[in-house]
Design an enzyme around this catalytic site. Structure first.
Site, PDB file in Angstrom:
ATOM      1  CB  THR A  11      61.185  20.936  20.532  1.00  0.00           C
ATOM      2  OG1 THR A  11      60.691  20.700  21.764  1.00  0.00           O
ATOM      3  CG2 THR A  11      59.979  20.368  18.996  1.00  0.00           C
ATOM      4  CB  SER A 129      73.834  20.524  34.121  1.00  0.00           C
ATOM      5  OG  SER A 129      73.715  22.526  34.381  1.00  0.00           O
ATOM      6  CD  GLU A 131      72.633  25.603  37.866  1.00  0.00           C
ATOM      7  OE1 GLU A 131      72.559  25.700  39.082  1.00  0.00           O
ATOM      8  OE2 GLU A 131      73.335  26.649  37.746  1.00  0.00           O
ATOM      9  CE1 TYR A 152      68.383  21.153  34.259  1.00  0.00           C
ATOM     10  CE2 TYR A 152      70.137  22.148  35.454  1.00  0.00           C
ATOM     11  CZ  TYR A 152      69.522  21.769  34.734  1.00  0.00           C
ATOM     12  OH  TYR A 152      70.201  21.682  33.613  1.00  0.00           O
TER      13      TYR A 152
HETATM   14  P1  NAP Z   1      65.870  23.825  26.727  1.00  0.00           P
HETATM   15  O1  NAP Z   1      65.631  24.928  25.648  1.00  0.00           O
HETATM   16  O2  NAP Z   1      64.913  23.909  28.201  1.00  0.00           O
HETATM   17  O3  NAP Z   1      65.271  22.116  25.864  1.00  0.00           O
HETATM   18  C1  NAP Z   1      64.456  21.365  26.675  1.00  0.00           C
HETATM   19  C2  NAP Z   1      63.471  19.892  25.481  1.00  0.00           C
HETATM   20  O4  NAP Z   1      63.286  20.089  26.781  1.00  0.00           O
HETATM   21  C3  NAP Z   1      62.343  21.001  25.201  1.00  0.00           C
HETATM   22  O5  NAP Z   1      62.090  20.526  23.729  1.00  0.00           O
HETATM   23  C4  NAP Z   1      61.410  20.701  25.442  1.00  0.00           C
HETATM   24  O6  NAP Z   1      59.959  19.975  24.823  1.00  0.00           O
HETATM   25  C5  NAP Z   1      61.866  18.913  25.797  1.00  0.00           C
HETATM   26  N1  NAP Z   1      60.939  18.453  27.350  1.00  0.00           N
HETATM   27  C6  NAP Z   1      60.510  18.776  28.353  1.00  0.00           C
HETATM   28  N2  NAP Z   1      59.787  18.346  29.201  1.00  0.00           N
HETATM   29  C7  NAP Z   1      60.120  17.150  28.799  1.00  0.00           C
HETATM   30  C8  NAP Z   1      59.269  16.254  28.901  1.00  0.00           C
HETATM   31  N3  NAP Z   1      58.173  16.042  30.365  1.00  0.00           N
HETATM   32  N4  NAP Z   1      59.058  15.504  27.645  1.00  0.00           N
HETATM   33  C9  NAP Z   1      59.649  15.270  26.684  1.00  0.00           C
HETATM   34  N5  NAP Z   1      60.553  16.632  26.245  1.00  0.00           N
HETATM   35  C10 NAP Z   1      60.315  17.478  27.423  1.00  0.00           C
HETATM   36  O7  NAP Z   1      66.924  23.096  26.878  1.00  0.00           O
HETATM   37  P2  NAP Z   1      68.897  23.463  26.091  1.00  0.00           P
HETATM   38  O8  NAP Z   1      68.935  24.458  26.870  1.00  0.00           O
HETATM   39  O9  NAP Z   1      68.488  22.768  24.585  1.00  0.00           O
HETATM   40  O10 NAP Z   1      69.007  22.445  27.391  1.00  0.00           O
HETATM   41  C11 NAP Z   1      69.496  20.385  25.922  1.00  0.00           C
HETATM   42  C12 NAP Z   1      69.705  19.625  27.472  1.00  0.00           C
HETATM   43  O11 NAP Z   1      70.966  19.833  28.555  1.00  0.00           O
HETATM   44  C13 NAP Z   1      68.686  20.024  29.095  1.00  0.00           C
HETATM   45  O12 NAP Z   1      68.657  18.660  29.353  1.00  0.00           O
HETATM   46  C14 NAP Z   1      69.122  21.014  29.534  1.00  0.00           C
HETATM   47  O13 NAP Z   1      68.527  20.526  31.094  1.00  0.00           O
HETATM   48  C15 NAP Z   1      70.624  20.840  29.263  1.00  0.00           C
HETATM   49  N6  NAP Z   1      71.642  21.710  29.945  1.00  0.00           N
HETATM   50  C16 NAP Z   1      72.033  22.597  29.202  1.00  0.00           C
HETATM   51  C17 NAP Z   1      72.370  23.538  29.181  1.00  0.00           C
HETATM   52  C18 NAP Z   1      72.919  24.896  28.264  1.00  0.00           C
HETATM   53  O14 NAP Z   1      73.928  25.233  29.079  1.00  0.00           O
HETATM   54  N7  NAP Z   1      71.957  25.231  27.470  1.00  0.00           N
HETATM   55  C19 NAP Z   1      74.150  23.524  30.022  1.00  0.00           C
HETATM   56  C20 NAP Z   1      73.907  22.503  30.868  1.00  0.00           C
HETATM   57  C21 NAP Z   1      72.929  20.834  30.446  1.00  0.00           C
HETATM   58  P3  NAP Z   1      59.170  21.670  24.657  1.00  0.00           P
HETATM   59  O15 NAP Z   1      59.941  22.603  24.180  1.00  0.00           O
HETATM   60  O16 NAP Z   1      57.836  21.132  24.411  1.00  0.00           O
HETATM   61  O17 NAP Z   1      59.495  22.037  26.206  1.00  0.00           O
HETATM   62  O1  G4F Z   2      70.481  31.794  32.415  1.00  0.00           O
HETATM   63  P1  G4F Z   2      69.970  30.893  33.815  1.00  0.00           P
HETATM   64  O2  G4F Z   2      68.749  31.489  34.111  1.00  0.00           O
HETATM   65  O3  G4F Z   2      70.560  29.347  33.408  1.00  0.00           O
HETATM   66  P2  G4F Z   2      71.823  28.824  34.247  1.00  0.00           P
HETATM   67  O4  G4F Z   2      70.780  29.002  35.934  1.00  0.00           O
HETATM   68  O5  G4F Z   2      73.223  29.249  35.119  1.00  0.00           O
HETATM   69  O6  G4F Z   2      71.092  27.209  33.977  1.00  0.00           O
HETATM   70  C1  G4F Z   2      72.136  27.430  33.279  1.00  0.00           C
HETATM   71  O7  G4F Z   2      72.841  26.976  32.872  1.00  0.00           O
HETATM   72  C2  G4F Z   2      73.114  25.526  33.629  1.00  0.00           C
HETATM   73  C3  G4F Z   2      74.414  24.931  33.535  1.00  0.00           C
HETATM   74  O8  G4F Z   2      75.312  25.765  33.843  1.00  0.00           O
HETATM   75  C4  G4F Z   2      72.038  25.049  32.786  1.00  0.00           C
HETATM   76  F1  G4F Z   2      71.799  23.198  33.319  1.00  0.00           F
HETATM   77  C5  G4F Z   2      70.721  24.473  32.749  1.00  0.00           C
HETATM   78  O9  G4F Z   2      69.410  24.140  31.855  1.00  0.00           O
HETATM   79  C6  G4F Z   2      70.141  26.163  32.412  1.00  0.00           C
HETATM   80  O10 G4F Z   2      70.748  26.523  30.954  1.00  0.00           O
HETATM   81  O11 G4F Z   2      70.357  32.003  34.905  1.00  0.00           O
HETATM   82  C7  G4F Z   2      72.090  32.394  35.244  1.00  0.00           C
HETATM   83  C8  G4F Z   2      72.547  33.135  36.211  1.00  0.00           C
HETATM   84  C9  G4F Z   2      71.863  33.180  37.494  1.00  0.00           C
HETATM   85  O12 G4F Z   2      73.166  33.265  38.578  1.00  0.00           O
HETATM   86  C10 G4F Z   2      70.814  34.217  37.805  1.00  0.00           C
HETATM   87  O13 G4F Z   2      70.701  34.093  39.336  1.00  0.00           O
HETATM   88  O14 G4F Z   2      71.817  34.387  35.577  1.00  0.00           O
HETATM   89  C11 G4F Z   2      70.762  34.657  37.366  1.00  0.00           C
HETATM   90  N1  G4F Z   2      70.292  36.161  37.017  1.00  0.00           N
HETATM   91  C12 G4F Z   2      70.218  37.294  37.242  1.00  0.00           C
HETATM   92  N2  G4F Z   2      68.960  37.506  36.856  1.00  0.00           N
HETATM   93  C13 G4F Z   2      68.799  35.504  36.155  1.00  0.00           C
HETATM   94  C14 G4F Z   2      68.518  36.647  36.100  1.00  0.00           C
HETATM   95  N3  G4F Z   2      68.729  34.523  35.620  1.00  0.00           N
HETATM   96  C15 G4F Z   2      67.744  34.082  35.128  1.00  0.00           C
HETATM   97  N4  G4F Z   2      66.741  33.548  34.373  1.00  0.00           N
HETATM   98  N5  G4F Z   2      66.523  35.641  34.900  1.00  0.00           N
HETATM   99  C16 G4F Z   2      66.465  36.623  35.827  1.00  0.00           C
HETATM  100  O15 G4F Z   2      65.979  37.741  35.546  1.00  0.00           O
END
Ligand code: NAP
Ligand code: G4F
Length: 346
Positions: A11, A129, A131, A152
């Site tokens: 989702t 990630s 991160e 995280y």
């Molecule tokens: P997202 O939009 O936050 O989606 C997270 C998903 O995990 C949602 O479907 C959520 O379900 C599900 N989830 C959360 N808690 C759960 C639980 N207890 N049991 C089962 N499902 C659960 O994340 P995304 O951006 O698509 O990222 C996908 C994955 O890649 C994540 O693991 C994230 O940490 C990792 N990642 C993302 C990025 C990025 O930049 N997007 C980069 C590196 C790694 P609900 O809809 O019910 O909340």
């Molecule tokens: O958009 P962010 O919350 O993403 P962040 O922390 O980089 O994490 C995302 O990317 C990761 C991959 O590197 C994933 F693993 C993780 O699951 C997630 O998808 O924040 C990006 C940056 C940070 O430095 C934060 O401090 O934006 C800065 N920021 C500034 N103002 C903010 C804000 N972040 C958020 N969320 N909200 C603000 O108002």
């Protein structure tokens, strides 16, 4: 017989794109969803409407529930497992460190154990990630030592090592995709890019007079999510399991993103953006930039959507969603580069 995929986190942003991509490849797709009193399938509704010709099935469950994961693995008998489910918000993880450890860390082990104990022979993708690199100097690649800076990141690092351990100890075909930030119109609304693109739309619509953000100086390597889910799939099509880094190789600050988004909408961001230190993180990741040489070499994978194109596409989408006229430059620049995507603005 179609190839069967099981996706946790279906989702979410990535899960919905991955389901769309795999259905387009002829897969039978099964997804894990949490039971919820409101509909959690907003990002999947366009796929559920035609159900990919009956090839998309959703199953209730939770990463906290090992027994259910085991039963589902045995029932679905997947060829490929994409483990994307997680508490994925870095800032939130400081408030919920134990919960994040349980779901984002131990949830992976529960799923790995479900695979191992079921005896199902499948390939396994772990959503690792950038991160995890945290404070490691940029650019980062597969050989860079990790330095996590949040609950995280620590939970993801635990998952990363458990995936490697299941590969080495039990011979499973398991891979870590170490992905840098990837964004889209489906990005969750509290991540910074989407907060900014929605903020622009709300200001233009007259629904807000300012946008309140945290640290504007942090730098990220931002790419376009649909390109990254193709990378996940390519990683699992290899002859041998391995761990690879996926990113654009470019880095920009949050301030750059703000300037680009507001500038695209002909707004002077200085009049609207306010910094509130309450959004600062106890420990910040200052600078992420990928060295994806290995993904290019082994998978032929490369991010092609540029930073301005990504920002414009997201602003276009949020303007349209607010019933405002959108310049459409983001959409035009994307062209048909991601051919399997039905509607890049939704
Ligand atoms: P997202 O939009 O936050 O989606 C997270 C998903 O995990 C949602 O479907 C959520 O379900 C599900 N989830 C959360 N808690 C759960 C639980 N207890 N049991 C089962 N499902 C659960 O994340 P995304 O951006 O698509 O990222 C996908 C994955 O890649 C994540 O693991 C994230 O940490 C990792 N990642 C993302 C990025 C990025 O930049 N997007 C980069 C590196 C790694 P609900 O809809 O019910 O909340
Ligand atoms: O958009 P962010 O919350 O993403 P962040 O922390 O980089 O994490 C995302 O990317 C990761 C991959 O590197 C994933 F693993 C993780 O699951 C997630 O998808 O924040 C990006 C940056 C940070 O430095 C934060 O401090 O934006 C800065 N920021 C500034 N103002 C903010 C804000 N972040 C958020 N969320 N909200 C603000 O108002």
């Amino acid at each position: 017989m179609p190839t069967i995929a099981f996706i946790t986190g279906i989702t979410g942003q990535d899960g919905s794109y991955l389901a769309e991509f795999l259905l387009g490849q002829g897969y039978e797709v099964h997804g894990l969803i949490r039971w919820c009193s409101t509909s959690p399938t907003q990002r999947l509704d366009h796929l559920l409407q035609d159900a990919g010709g009956g090839r998309l099935t959703l199953h209730c469950g939770d990463l906290a529930d090992a027994a259910r994961l085991g039963a589902l693995l045995a029932e679905v008998q997947p060829d490929e497992v994409y483990h994307l489910g997680a508490q994925s918000h870095v800032r939130v993880s400081f408030d919920l460190p134990a919960y994040t450890g349980d779901i984002t860390g131990l949830g992976t082990v529960r799923l790995l154990e479900a695979v191992r104990r079921s005896g199902v022979r499948c390939r396994f993708y772990q959503a690792s990630s950038s991160e995890m690199f945290g404070s490691a100097p940029a650019p980062q690649n597969e050989a860079t030592p990790f330095w996590p800076r949040s609950p995280y990141a620590a939970a993801k690092l635990y998952s990363y090592w458990m995936v490697r351990n299941y590969r080495e100890a039990h011979g499973l075909f398991v891979c870590n995709g170490i992905m840098y930030n990837h964004e889209s119109p489906r990005r969750g609304e509290t991540f910074v890019t989407r907060k900014i693109s929605r903020g622009v739309a709300k200001i233009l619509k007259g629904e807000a007079t300012q946008l309140v953000l945290g640290n504007l100086e942090a730098r990220r390597d931002w790419g376009y999510a649909p390109e990254y889910v193709e990378g996940m799939w390519r990683l699992l099509q290899q002859g041998e399991p391995q761990d690879l880094v996926f990113g654009t190789g470019e880095t920009h600050s949050v301030r750059d993103f703000v300037e680009e988004a507001f500038g695209y909408a002909n707004l002077d961001w200085r009049q609207f953006v306010r910094v509130d230190p309450s959004y600062f993180r106890p420990t910040e990741v200052e600078h992420l930039r990928a060295d994806s040489t290995q993904a290019r070499r082994f998978l032929g994978w490369e991010a092609t959507v540029t930073f301005p194109q990504l920002v414009r596409l997201m602003v276009d989408a949020d303007l349209r969603a607010a019933d405002l006229e959108a310049p459409g430059e983001g959409l035009r620049a994307l062209g048909n580069r991601v051919r399997w995507l039905r509607n890049p603005l939704s």
